[in-house]
Design a protein around this motif. Structure first.
Motif, PDB file in Angstrom:
ATOM      1  N   HIS A   5       0.802  -1.228   0.000  1.00  0.00           N
ATOM      2  CA  HIS A   5       0.000   0.000   0.000  1.00  0.00           C
ATOM      3  C   HIS A   5       0.834   1.278   0.000  1.00  0.00           C
ATOM      4  O   HIS A   5       0.289   2.376  -0.155  1.00  0.00           O
ATOM      5  N   LEU A   6       2.159   1.158   0.137  1.00  0.00           N
ATOM      6  CA  LEU A   6       3.036   2.319  -0.049  1.00  0.00           C
ATOM      7  C   LEU A   6       3.941   2.142  -1.274  1.00  0.00           C
ATOM      8  O   LEU A   6       4.983   2.767  -1.373  1.00  0.00           O
ATOM      9  N   ASN A   7       3.486   1.308  -2.182  1.00  0.00           N
ATOM     10  CA  ASN A   7       4.231   1.024  -3.409  1.00  0.00           C
ATOM     11  C   ASN A   7       3.588   1.778  -4.576  1.00  0.00           C
ATOM     12  O   ASN A   7       2.425   1.543  -4.908  1.00  0.00           O
ATOM     13  N   SER A   8       4.323   2.672  -5.187  1.00  0.00           N
ATOM     14  CA  SER A   8       3.765   3.478  -6.274  1.00  0.00           C
ATOM     15  C   SER A   8       3.294   2.606  -7.439  1.00  0.00           C
ATOM     16  O   SER A   8       2.272   2.900  -8.072  1.00  0.00           O
ATOM     17  N   ARG A   9       4.000   1.528  -7.732  1.00  0.00           N
ATOM     18  CA  ARG A   9       3.607   0.665  -8.856  1.00  0.00           C
ATOM     19  C   ARG A   9       2.235   0.056  -8.624  1.00  0.00           C
ATOM     20  O   ARG A   9       1.449  -0.112  -9.564  1.00  0.00           O
ATOM     21  N   PHE A  10       1.955  -0.297  -7.384  1.00  0.00           N
ATOM     22  CA  PHE A  10       0.634  -0.839  -7.071  1.00  0.00           C
ATOM     23  C   PHE A  10      -0.444   0.183  -7.405  1.00  0.00           C
ATOM     24  O   PHE A  10      -1.430  -0.118  -8.088  1.00  0.00           O
ATOM     25  N   TRP A  11      -0.253   1.429  -6.956  1.00  0.00           N
ATOM     26  CA  TRP A  11      -1.276   2.449  -7.181  1.00  0.00           C
ATOM     27  C   TRP A  11      -1.368   2.857  -8.642  1.00  0.00           C
ATOM     28  O   TRP A  11      -2.477   3.032  -9.174  1.00  0.00           O
ATOM     29  N   TYR A  12      -0.259   3.006  -9.323  1.00  0.00           N
ATOM     30  CA  TYR A  12      -0.309   3.352 -10.742  1.00  0.00           C
ATOM     31  C   TYR A  12      -1.025   2.255 -11.528  1.00  0.00           C
ATOM     32  O   TYR A  12      -1.785   2.541 -12.467  1.00  0.00           O
ATOM     33  N   SER A  13      -0.793   1.016 -11.138  1.00  0.00           N
ATOM     34  CA  SER A  13      -1.467  -0.110 -11.802  1.00  0.00           C
ATOM     35  C   SER A  13      -2.964  -0.075 -11.553  1.00  0.00           C
ATOM     36  O   SER A  13      -3.770  -0.248 -12.478  1.00  0.00           O
ATOM     37  N   VAL A  14      -3.337   0.160 -10.303  1.00  0.00           N
ATOM     38  CA  VAL A  14      -4.762   0.237  -9.951  1.00  0.00           C
ATOM     39  C   VAL A  14      -5.438   1.362 -10.726  1.00  0.00           C
ATOM     40  O   VAL A  14      -6.519   1.174 -11.318  1.00  0.00           O
ATOM     41  N   PHE A  15      -4.826   2.529 -10.743  1.00  0.00           N
ATOM     42  CA  PHE A  15      -5.448   3.686 -11.390  1.00  0.00           C
ATOM     43  C   PHE A  15      -5.553   3.513 -12.901  1.00  0.00           C
ATOM     44  O   PHE A  15      -6.594   3.799 -13.494  1.00  0.00           O
ATOM     45  N   CYS A  16      -4.481   3.048 -13.524  1.00  0.00           N
ATOM     46  CA  CYS A  16      -4.470   2.943 -14.988  1.00  0.00           C
ATOM     47  C   CYS A  16      -5.302   1.784 -15.516  1.00  0.00           C
ATOM     48  O   CYS A  16      -5.932   1.890 -16.574  1.00  0.00           O
ATOM     49  N   LEU A  17      -5.312   0.682 -14.787  1.00  0.00           N
ATOM     50  CA  LEU A  17      -5.934  -0.542 -15.305  1.00  0.00           C
ATOM     51  C   LEU A  17      -7.322  -0.819 -14.736  1.00  0.00           C
ATOM     52  O   LEU A  17      -8.159  -1.422 -15.426  1.00  0.00           O
TER      53      LEU A  17
END
Length: 253
Positions: free
Chosen positions: A77-89
């Motif tokens: 939950h503090l990993n930018s890749r996780f959030w960018y993936s959630v937002f984009c996909l």
């Protein structure tokens, strides 16, 4: 639910074009071999700079993050890749509906969807607020007070989280509660005058944080109780003549 993670690097121009066309999932080059398993993926406000209902959006974001997301491992939950993936996909429809300006320019897209994941990113900040609130077993009224303390003193919250030693739940809660309860928000935001040695836009609140950091570890600010921390805050404000400045303003009014 399995969340596919984006690759660590990708072409920003290209991914923006494909986001606009809703075709990111059609290009395997964007994806890594990694994935994250989550139970739920509820929507929440990811950008808080616009609108008249910013506090309500802030409260909604922190509450949902606290309930659903910070239960994930911290390296997720503090990993930018996780959030960018959630937002984009997985959140494109929600983002386009609530932040349609992302389709107007790549700059807006990067500022809202792919903003650097640090103290300037609203999601990052809301995650920390949720984490720090999780450290205490708040009753509903206390939770509301805590959220108000953070929201109305967001500049101070930003100052604090820049320092790793201050990213401490009980300390953040106590610090912001003292500011709110003692009516110090105005003076903390006030610009220091006649001190060119401090810079052109120095604020009293920033100097308070500076003093607490400078005195560490002689004074272990993150471990102080409320009364001890209050005394240190007042000591720092006194050092820079904050109370005199506030009294002058009150006389002027």
């Amino acid at each position: 639910m399995e969340i596919k993670l984006l690759a660590e690097r990708f072409d920003l121009n290209r991914i923006y074009e494909d986001f606009v066309k809703d075709e990111i999932d059609k290009n395997a080059d964007y994806f890594s071999e990694e994935s994250v398993s989550v139970d739920e993926l509820p929507d929440f406000p990811i950008y808080l700079a616009l609108g008249n209902d910013r506090f309500e959006k802030f409260k909604e974001a922190v509450t949902i993050l606290r309930k659903f997301y910070i239960q994930l491992d911290r390296d997720i939950h503090l990993n930018s890749r996780f959030w960018y993936s959630v937002f984009c996909l997985y959140k494109r429809s929600y983002i386009v509906q609530n932040y349609p300006e992302v389709l107007d320019s790549q700059k807006n897209f990067e500022n809202i969807v792919l903003k650097k994941f640090d103290w300037e990113n609203y999601v990052y900040k809301c995650i920390l607020v949720a984490e720090y609130g999780q450290d205490k077993d708040f009753m509903e009224q206390e939770w509301e007070h805590y959220l108000n303390s953070v929201y109305h003193n967001f500049d101070m919250f930003n100052y604090l989280i820049k320092y790793s030693i201050f990213r401490n739940g009980p300390f953040i809660v106590n610090f912001l509660s003292i500011i709110e309860d003692e009516g110090l928000s105005k003076i903390m935001k006030k610009k220091i005058k006649n001190r060119p040695d401090l810079g052109t836009d120095e604020r009293y609140g920033r100097r308070v944080v500076f003093e607490l950091n400078k005195n560490y570890p002689v004074i272990m600010a993150p471990l102080l109780n409320v009364q001890e921390l209050k005394a240190e805050i007042e000591r720092a404000l006194t050092k820079y003549g904050a109370m005199e400045a506030l009294q002058e303003d009150e006389k002027g009014n």
